[in-house]
Design a protein around this motif. Structure first.
Motif, PDB file in Angstrom:
ATOM      1  N   CYS A   1       2.488  -2.676  -9.644  1.00 50.12           N
ATOM      2  CA  CYS A   1       3.686  -2.230  -8.932  1.00 50.12           C
ATOM      3  C   CYS A   1       4.484  -3.467  -8.496  1.00 50.12           C
ATOM      4  O   CYS A   1       3.937  -4.345  -7.831  1.00 50.12           O
TER       5      CYS A   1
ATOM      6  N   CYS B   1       4.248  -4.775  -0.037  1.00 44.51           N
ATOM      7  CA  CYS B   1       4.027  -3.405   0.443  1.00 44.51           C
ATOM      8  C   CYS B   1       2.905  -3.361   1.501  1.00 44.51           C
ATOM      9  O   CYS B   1       1.781  -3.795   1.241  1.00 44.51           O
TER      10      CYS B   1
ATOM     11  N   CYS C   1       5.092   5.640  -6.953  1.00 38.46           N
ATOM     12  CA  CYS C   1       4.091   5.046  -6.063  1.00 38.46           C
ATOM     13  C   CYS C   1       2.781   5.787  -6.314  1.00 38.46           C
ATOM     14  O   CYS C   1       2.783   7.022  -6.411  1.00 38.46           O
ATOM     15  N   HIS C   2       1.663   5.041  -6.422  1.00 35.97           N
ATOM     16  CA  HIS C   2       0.375   5.692  -6.676  1.00 35.97           C
ATOM     17  C   HIS C   2       0.006   6.674  -5.563  1.00 35.97           C
ATOM     18  O   HIS C   2      -0.770   7.595  -5.774  1.00 35.97           O
ATOM     19  N   PHE C   3       0.558   6.455  -4.383  1.00 36.07           N
ATOM     20  CA  PHE C   3       0.138   7.271  -3.230  1.00 36.07           C
ATOM     21  C   PHE C   3       1.282   8.098  -2.650  1.00 36.07           C
ATOM     22  O   PHE C   3       1.250   8.474  -1.472  1.00 36.07           O
TER      23      PHE C   3
ATOM     24  N   HIS D   1       4.169  -4.538  -4.882  1.00 32.38           N
ATOM     25  CA  HIS D   1       2.865  -4.697  -4.200  1.00 32.38           C
ATOM     26  C   HIS D   1       2.756  -5.958  -3.330  1.00 32.38           C
ATOM     27  O   HIS D   1       2.118  -5.903  -2.276  1.00 32.38           O
TER      28      HIS D   1
ATOM     29  N   HIS E   1       8.435   6.664  -0.998  1.00 31.14           N
ATOM     30  CA  HIS E   1       8.111   5.321  -1.487  1.00 31.14           C
ATOM     31  C   HIS E   1       8.219   4.330  -0.336  1.00 31.14           C
ATOM     32  O   HIS E   1       9.204   4.338   0.410  1.00 31.14           O
ATOM     33  N   PRO E   2       7.215   3.443  -0.178  1.00 32.34           N
ATOM     34  CA  PRO E   2       7.253   2.488   0.936  1.00 32.34           C
ATOM     35  C   PRO E   2       8.498   1.599   0.964  1.00 32.34           C
ATOM     36  O   PRO E   2       8.952   1.209   2.037  1.00 32.34           O
TER      37      PRO E   2
ATOM     38  N   CYS F   1      -2.761  -1.148  -7.078  1.00 37.01           N
ATOM     39  CA  CYS F   1      -1.329  -1.487  -7.124  1.00 37.01           C
ATOM     40  C   CYS F   1      -1.090  -2.837  -7.788  1.00 37.01           C
ATOM     41  O   CYS F   1      -0.005  -3.101  -8.301  1.00 37.01           O
TER      42      CYS F   1
HETATM   43 FE1  SF4 Z   1       2.916   0.205  -2.328  1.00 37.04          FE
HETATM   44 FE2  SF4 Z   1       0.998   0.632  -4.108  1.00 37.04          FE
HETATM   45 FE3  SF4 Z   1       2.871   2.471  -3.724  1.00 37.04          FE
HETATM   46 FE4  SF4 Z   1       3.479   0.160  -4.919  1.00 37.04          FE
HETATM   47  S1  SF4 Z   1       2.106   1.758  -5.685  1.00 37.04           S
HETATM   48  S2  SF4 Z   1       4.654   1.162  -3.356  1.00 37.04           S
HETATM   49  S3  SF4 Z   1       2.169  -1.244  -3.800  1.00 37.04           S
HETATM   50  S4  SF4 Z   1       1.324   1.795  -2.229  1.00 37.04           S
END
Ligand code: SF4
Length: 337
Positions: A294, A300, A325-327, A297, A256-257, A307
């Motif tokens: 999120c 991020c 996190c979507h990614f 966001h 997670h970022p 997001c």
């Molecule tokens: Fe960042 Fe999007 Fe992941 Fe939230 S979902 S942590 S905004 S990349």
């Protein structure tokens, strides 16, 4: 996230506080201190909970013991017989009984001990309240407890002011252990102490864990402390868990970022390595008015359009690890090894 070794299981746990304004203190909103949290603590492990101050860690810890009444969600505790107890469904008497097994170690050893009570009275209080011991037996048990935490039974009739911060925290731990609990919530238990004393208390907690088969939820804003003591870690941001992982996994490569940014702020104990700190733009989201999608966001560095509208669920992203996190897994995030 459920298995026979789980001692505490939490699902959909929320705690919302009313936001009141004006002369008549009308409720104008809700502050989501804890927001739809799902986590487990396994028997004999330390689950570290980390995040910036104000992210809801302490509220979550207190909700688990129902020291603060949750707004929503389920809390399950596996008792000594192996049966899972629905903690939120307990009446007053049953809750009192189960509190023998679930105790809290407070942050501030200066504020949490009554200055007008002796060590014997402080440590003996839970034994008296739960009707476990009195008279000579009480004194004997209290003496054994203070020796368990590395103090001398000669100090039983002294008052808290006669002790150093580390010794006071040992008294607080002895009090928490008085009812022979299986699960401790340690809320910033070493934050008020000097670094050298912190290490002694952390080592004591580890030693007690092995000897007494304890499980801990260990709450701290300090990643160094969390890394030292935790088997698994949960990262919190604005009332939500955004990542859980085994400690070595998280520090090697967060998913997670926000976890990446937290890790980058941790000092590196090697002068030859240059720290590349990620400085997040913007403010921490307001839990009374969090952003859509999120919550992270607006700050991020990896945010995309999705997001801003879709909240990412906490989903399994690997062996024993979850991220919201979507990614998650796609992003190559930096750890802190
Ligand atoms: Fe960042 Fe999007 Fe992941 Fe939230 S979902 S942590 S905004 S990349």
């Amino acid at each position: 996230m459920r298995d026979a070794e789980t001692i505490v299981r939490v699902d959909g746990l929320s705690k919302h506080f009313p936001v009141r304004r004006g002369l008549f203190k009308r409720t104008v909103g809700r502050l989501k201190a804890v927001d739809d949290v799902r986590l487990t603590v396994r028997r004999g492990e330390t689950f570290g909970l980390v995040g910036e101050s104000g992210c809801g860690k302490s509220t979550l810890g207190r909700c688990l013991l129902r020291a603060i009444e949750p707004t929503d969600g389920a809390i399950w505790f596996r008792d000594r017989t192996g049966k899972e107890v629905d903690v939120r469904g307990l009446g007053k008497r049953e809750l009192r009984a189960i509190r023998r097994d679930m105790q809290l170690v407070f942050q501030d050893p200066y504020a949490s001990l009554n200055p007008r009570m002796t060590v014997a009275e402080i440590v003996g209080e839970p034994l008296v309240c739960h009707g476990i011991a009195r008279g000579g037996e009480l004194r004997r048990r209290v003496a054994a407890l203070v020796e368990t935490v590395g103090l001398s039974a000669r100090h039983l009739d002294r008052y808290p002011h006669a002790f150093s911060g580390g010794q006071r925290q040992r008294i607080g731990i002895a009090r928490a252990l008085a009812t022979d609990p299986a699960f401790l919530v340690c809320d910033e238990a070493v934050s008020a102490l000097d670094v050298s004393v912190q290490a002694q208390i952390l080592n004591l907690l580890r030693e007690l864990q092995e000897r007494l088969e304890l499980s801990y939820l260990f709450i701290s804003h300090d990643l160094g402390v969390i890394r030292h003591i935790s088997d698994r870690v949960g990262v919190m941001y604005v009332g939500r868990i955004v990542e859980t992982a085994r400690t070595e996994q998280l520090f090697a490569r967060p998913y997670h970022p926000y976890a990446e940014a937290l890790l980058s702020a941790k000092p590196i104990p090697d002068p030859r390595r240059k720290a590349e700190r990620i400085v997040l733009s913007g403010e921490v989201a307001n839990p009374a008015n969090p952003p859509a999608g999120c919550y992270f966001h607006p700050r991020c560095p990896y945010a995309r359009d999705v997001c801003k509208t879709a909240a990412p669920p906490l989903k399994q992203v690997g062996d024993d690890r979850f991220a919201a996190c979507h990614f998650a897994g796609e992003l190559q995030l930096r750890g802190a090894l």
